[in-house]
Design an enzyme around this catalytic site. Structure first.
Site, mmCIF file in Angstrom:
data_model
loop_
_atom_site.group_PDB
_atom_site.id
_atom_site.type_symbol
_atom_site.label_atom_id
_atom_site.label_comp_id
_atom_site.label_asym_id
_atom_site.label_seq_id
_atom_site.Cartn_x
_atom_site.Cartn_y
_atom_site.Cartn_z
ATOM 1 N N LYS A 22 13.342 -6.455 4.360
ATOM 2 C CA LYS A 22 13.720 -6.271 2.957
ATOM 3 C C LYS A 22 14.669 -5.080 2.806
ATOM 4 O O LYS A 22 15.706 -5.182 2.151
ATOM 5 C CB LYS A 22 12.457 -6.027 2.119
ATOM 6 C CG LYS A 22 12.717 -5.518 0.718
ATOM 7 C CD LYS A 22 11.438 -5.325 -0.064
ATOM 8 C CE LYS A 22 10.798 -3.972 0.095
ATOM 9 N NZ LYS A 22 11.437 -2.870 -0.664
ATOM 10 N N ASN A 23 14.300 -3.949 3.424
ATOM 11 C CA ASN A 23 15.086 -2.731 3.198
ATOM 12 C C ASN A 23 16.444 -2.754 3.902
ATOM 13 O O ASN A 23 17.289 -1.903 3.640
ATOM 14 C CB ASN A 23 14.284 -1.490 3.614
ATOM 15 C CG ASN A 23 13.174 -1.205 2.624
ATOM 16 O OD1 ASN A 23 13.095 -1.831 1.564
ATOM 17 N ND2 ASN A 23 12.307 -0.260 2.960
ATOM 18 N N CYS A 124 8.801 6.271 -10.057
ATOM 19 C CA CYS A 124 7.954 5.122 -9.773
ATOM 20 C C CYS A 124 6.650 5.635 -9.207
ATOM 21 O O CYS A 124 6.452 6.837 -9.098
ATOM 22 C CB CYS A 124 8.634 4.153 -8.828
ATOM 23 S SG CYS A 124 8.584 4.688 -7.143
ATOM 24 N N ARG A 129 11.649 10.179 -7.161
ATOM 25 C CA ARG A 129 12.767 9.421 -6.585
ATOM 26 C C ARG A 129 14.109 9.725 -7.262
ATOM 27 O O ARG A 129 14.702 8.868 -7.927
ATOM 28 C CB ARG A 129 12.460 7.927 -6.608
ATOM 29 C CG ARG A 129 11.156 7.627 -5.903
ATOM 30 C CD ARG A 129 10.947 6.173 -5.650
ATOM 31 N NE ARG A 129 11.629 5.701 -4.456
ATOM 32 C CZ ARG A 129 11.338 4.563 -3.837
ATOM 33 N NH1 ARG A 129 10.394 3.797 -4.297
ATOM 34 N NH2 ARG A 129 11.999 4.201 -2.768
ATOM 35 N N ASP A 314 6.344 4.318 5.061
ATOM 36 C CA ASP A 314 5.980 2.985 4.573
ATOM 37 C C ASP A 314 4.836 2.348 5.374
ATOM 38 O O ASP A 314 4.418 1.234 5.056
ATOM 39 C CB ASP A 314 7.212 2.061 4.569
ATOM 40 C CG ASP A 314 8.188 2.433 3.462
ATOM 41 O OD1 ASP A 314 7.850 3.292 2.619
ATOM 42 O OD2 ASP A 314 9.301 1.876 3.438
ATOM 43 N N ARG A 407 6.771 -8.513 -3.584
ATOM 44 C CA ARG A 407 8.058 -7.822 -3.497
ATOM 45 C C ARG A 407 8.471 -7.628 -2.044
ATOM 46 O O ARG A 407 9.674 -7.572 -1.753
ATOM 47 C CB ARG A 407 7.966 -6.429 -4.147
ATOM 48 C CG ARG A 407 7.944 -6.446 -5.663
ATOM 49 C CD ARG A 407 8.063 -5.023 -6.195
ATOM 50 N NE ARG A 407 9.013 -4.276 -5.398
ATOM 51 C CZ ARG A 407 8.825 -3.057 -4.916
ATOM 52 N NH1 ARG A 407 7.718 -2.408 -5.177
ATOM 53 N NH2 ARG A 407 9.738 -2.473 -4.179
HETATM 54 C C1 UD1 Z 1 13.901 4.051 1.313
HETATM 55 C C2 UD1 Z 1 12.995 2.836 1.371
HETATM 56 C C3 UD1 Z 1 11.549 3.243 1.122
HETATM 57 C C4 UD1 Z 1 11.123 4.347 2.088
HETATM 58 C C5 UD1 Z 1 12.120 5.507 2.063
HETATM 59 C C6 UD1 Z 1 11.826 6.565 3.120
HETATM 60 C C7 UD1 Z 1 14.466 1.073 0.571
HETATM 61 C C8 UD1 Z 1 14.786 0.105 -0.508
HETATM 62 N N1 UD1 Z 1 13.428 1.897 0.346
HETATM 63 O O1 UD1 Z 1 13.790 4.556 -0.016
HETATM 64 O O2 UD1 Z 1 10.716 2.088 1.304
HETATM 65 O O3 UD1 Z 1 9.840 4.838 1.733
HETATM 66 O O4 UD1 Z 1 13.460 5.021 2.277
HETATM 67 O O5 UD1 Z 1 11.855 6.006 4.386
HETATM 68 O O6 UD1 Z 1 15.087 1.093 1.617
HETATM 69 N N2 UD1 Z 1 15.775 12.222 -2.304
HETATM 70 C C9 UD1 Z 1 16.329 13.208 -3.092
HETATM 71 N N3 UD1 Z 1 17.520 12.941 -3.731
HETATM 72 C C10 UD1 Z 1 18.173 11.753 -3.600
HETATM 73 C C11 UD1 Z 1 17.597 10.740 -2.785
HETATM 74 C C12 UD1 Z 1 16.398 11.012 -2.149
HETATM 75 O O7 UD1 Z 1 15.766 14.293 -3.213
HETATM 76 O O8 UD1 Z 1 19.256 11.580 -4.188
HETATM 77 C C13 UD1 Z 1 14.492 12.499 -1.611
HETATM 78 C C14 UD1 Z 1 13.357 11.587 -2.101
HETATM 79 O O9 UD1 Z 1 12.718 12.106 -3.254
HETATM 80 C C15 UD1 Z 1 12.438 11.549 -0.882
HETATM 81 C C16 UD1 Z 1 13.399 11.660 0.308
HETATM 82 O O10 UD1 Z 1 14.628 12.170 -0.229
HETATM 83 O O11 UD1 Z 1 11.588 12.678 -0.878
HETATM 84 C C17 UD1 Z 1 13.680 10.362 1.012
HETATM 85 O O12 UD1 Z 1 14.177 9.420 0.074
HETATM 86 P P1 UD1 Z 1 15.157 8.225 0.499
HETATM 87 O O13 UD1 Z 1 15.294 8.209 1.984
HETATM 88 O O14 UD1 Z 1 16.381 8.291 -0.338
HETATM 89 O O15 UD1 Z 1 14.316 6.935 0.059
HETATM 90 P P2 UD1 Z 1 14.877 5.599 -0.567
HETATM 91 O O16 UD1 Z 1 16.197 5.266 0.007
HETATM 92 O O17 UD1 Z 1 14.703 5.630 -2.043
#
Ligand code: UD1
Length: 430
Positions: A22-23, A124, A129, A314, A407
């Site tokens: 999915k990701n 969420c 996030r 995850d 999902r």
């Molecule tokens: C993706 C995965 C999710 C997984 C996560 C970490 C998808 C659709 N989802 O989520 O299942 O749990 O990677 O492996 O692929 N952060 C910031 N600022 C930002 C973006 C992120 O501070 O602009 C922080 C987040 O709060 C979190 C960390 O960075 O603490 C990691 O987040 P990120 O790797 O971006 O997760 P997602 O891409 O949302």
């Protein structure tokens, strides 16, 4: 709302086909927006998140063709995406709210059309996030960004320009978004502290087939030389390492043996090593991974989530479910998300012994048995942790809010039933 009913106690044995990730699929779908030619994606998982993102692309003007194909005897989807022109450059709240990863349209729309309005996804169940890393990076590439009425309005009428970007955190989402944006930017962009998850390598593979010039695959420094346009390509979605890890734990918790067909063991080394430490036999084959826990003398283990190749956040909830029934104490530390122990109270309702320390750590002391109960989870992976607990609990467990599972776990009850679980979906009117 549907429910999943499980009667615990069966040992699971047999084969489970691991679907496309999915990701990985979500950013691959959005990469199709970078070209007016067609992008064909095979081994796509059949999931509600994919359907939600497809609906958003249709609003933007993408034509989508769908085909069902057989892979290793299992059905999977092939989708062909063509966006020769856009009908809209707005990703509305109703779509983004359902599926956060809708924010992957940001980089491609800005790069190809120079404008996008994206509803802010908000928080969420697993934390705030934020999107600051995505937005700050696109600003460095010349976009003007404003937040208006809950929307990100991003404008780069004269096109994006290359930048040297250092991420404060190795964000998966920001890495995908900036990578896609940089493929069409003027000049050579460098991203430092990029995420290295296998889903990013999969995106780089598709972008490269489309004509993008990217160096640094599987490393934390990515260099992207912008090109004028991208072209048609075909790509097979990589196997879902989180689905594979989840079913590996299903074998462990039921002391069974499951062959994870299509799983890639190289993407699962850290969790597989924890299972090995628990005396579980792991056989890595070119096209599958066998997890054999039939004679394992399991003991508690400590896990600490981290960026890839560390232990995946995850899989944290699912491992915790396993630890609840393994002799000894296990310490589980969550380093990625700030609010990811929502499954703990539900596991405790089934008889688990868990103490949360501060915000990030929990001590799990293995109990002799769990007992079935009606439970509900607030997110996808936590819901699977409750299914795992149900597989080993005495009596009946009813997992509510099945839409979370739909999902991210394709045909969950079908896959588990095929290896011997006593599980069924109960359809209920809303
Ligand atoms: C993706 C995965 C999710 C997984 C996560 C970490 C998808 C659709 N989802 O989520 O299942 O749990 O990677 O492996 O692929 N952060 C910031 N600022 C930002 C973006 C992120 O501070 O602009 C922080 C987040 O709060 C979190 C960390 O960075 O603490 C990691 O987040 P990120 O790797 O971006 O997760 P997602 O891409 O949302």
């Amino acid at each position: 709302m549907d429910k999943i009913k499980i009667r615990g106690g069966n040992q699971l044995n047999g084969k489970i086909y691991i679907s496309g990730a999915k990701n990985a699929a979500l950013p691959l779908i959005c990469a199709s927006l970078l070209t007016k030619e067609s992008i064909r994606l095979t081994n796509m998982p059949i999931l509600s998140d994919i359907k939600s993102l497809n609906s958003l692309l249709e609003v933007l003007g993408t034509k989508i063709e769908e085909k069902t194909e057989l892979k290793s005897g299992f059905e999977s989807k092939t989708y062909t995406y063509t966006t020769d022109k856009f009908d809209s450059l707005v990703a509305p709240y109703d779509y983004v709210r359902k599926m956060r990863a809708s924010y992957y349209v940001l980089g491609p729309l800005l790069a190809r059309e120079g404008y996008v309005e994206l509803s802010l996804p908000g928080g969420c169940a697993i934390g705030a996030r934020p999107m600051d890393i995505h937005l700050n990076s696109l600003e460095l590439m010349g976009a003007k960004i404003e937040i208006k009425n809950g929307y990100v309005v991003a404008d780069a009428k004269n096109g994006l320009t290359a930048a040297h970007i250092i991420f404060p955190k190795a964000s998966v989402g920001a890495t995908c978004n900036v990578l896609m944006a940089a493929t069409l930017a003027k000049g050579t962009t460098k991203i430092e502290n990029a995420a290295k998850e296998p889903e990013i390598a999969d995106l780089i593979d598709l972008l490269t087939k489309m004509g993008a010039k990217i160096e640094g695959r599987n490393t934390s420094i990515l260099t992207i030389e912008g090109v004028k346009e991208l072209k048609s390509a075909e790509h097979e979605v990589v196997a879902d390492r989180i689905e594979a890890g989840s079913y590996a734990i299903a074998a462990a918790i039921t002391k069974g043996r499951i062959e994870l067909v299509n799983a890639k063991s190289e993407h699962l080394q850290t969790p597989l090593n924890i299972l090995r430490n628990m005396d579980i036999k792991i056989i890595e084959k070119p096209q599958s991974v066998v997890v054999d826990a039939r004679n394992a003398l399991m003991q508690g283990q400590d896990i600490m989530t981290d960026y890839y190749p560390g232990f995946p956040t995850d899989l944290q909830a699912q491992f915790m479910a396993l630890m609840t029934v393994v002799p000894g104490a296990s310490m589980v530390t969550e380093n990625i998300w700030e609010n990811r122990f929502m499954h703990v109270p539900e596991l405790m309702r089934m008889g688990a012994n868990i103490n949360i320390h501060g915000y990030a750590s929990a001590i799990v002391r293995g109990v002799k048995k769990l007992s079935g109960a009606p439970v509900m989870a607030t997110d996808l992976r936590a819901s699977f942790a409750l299914v795992l607990a149900g597989l080993v609990a005495e009596g009946e467990t009813v997992v509510n809010r099945v839409y979370h599972l739909d999902r991210g776990y394709e045909r969950l009850e079908e896959k588990l039933k095929a290896v011997g679980a006593d599980i069924e979906r109960v359809k209920e009117e809303d």
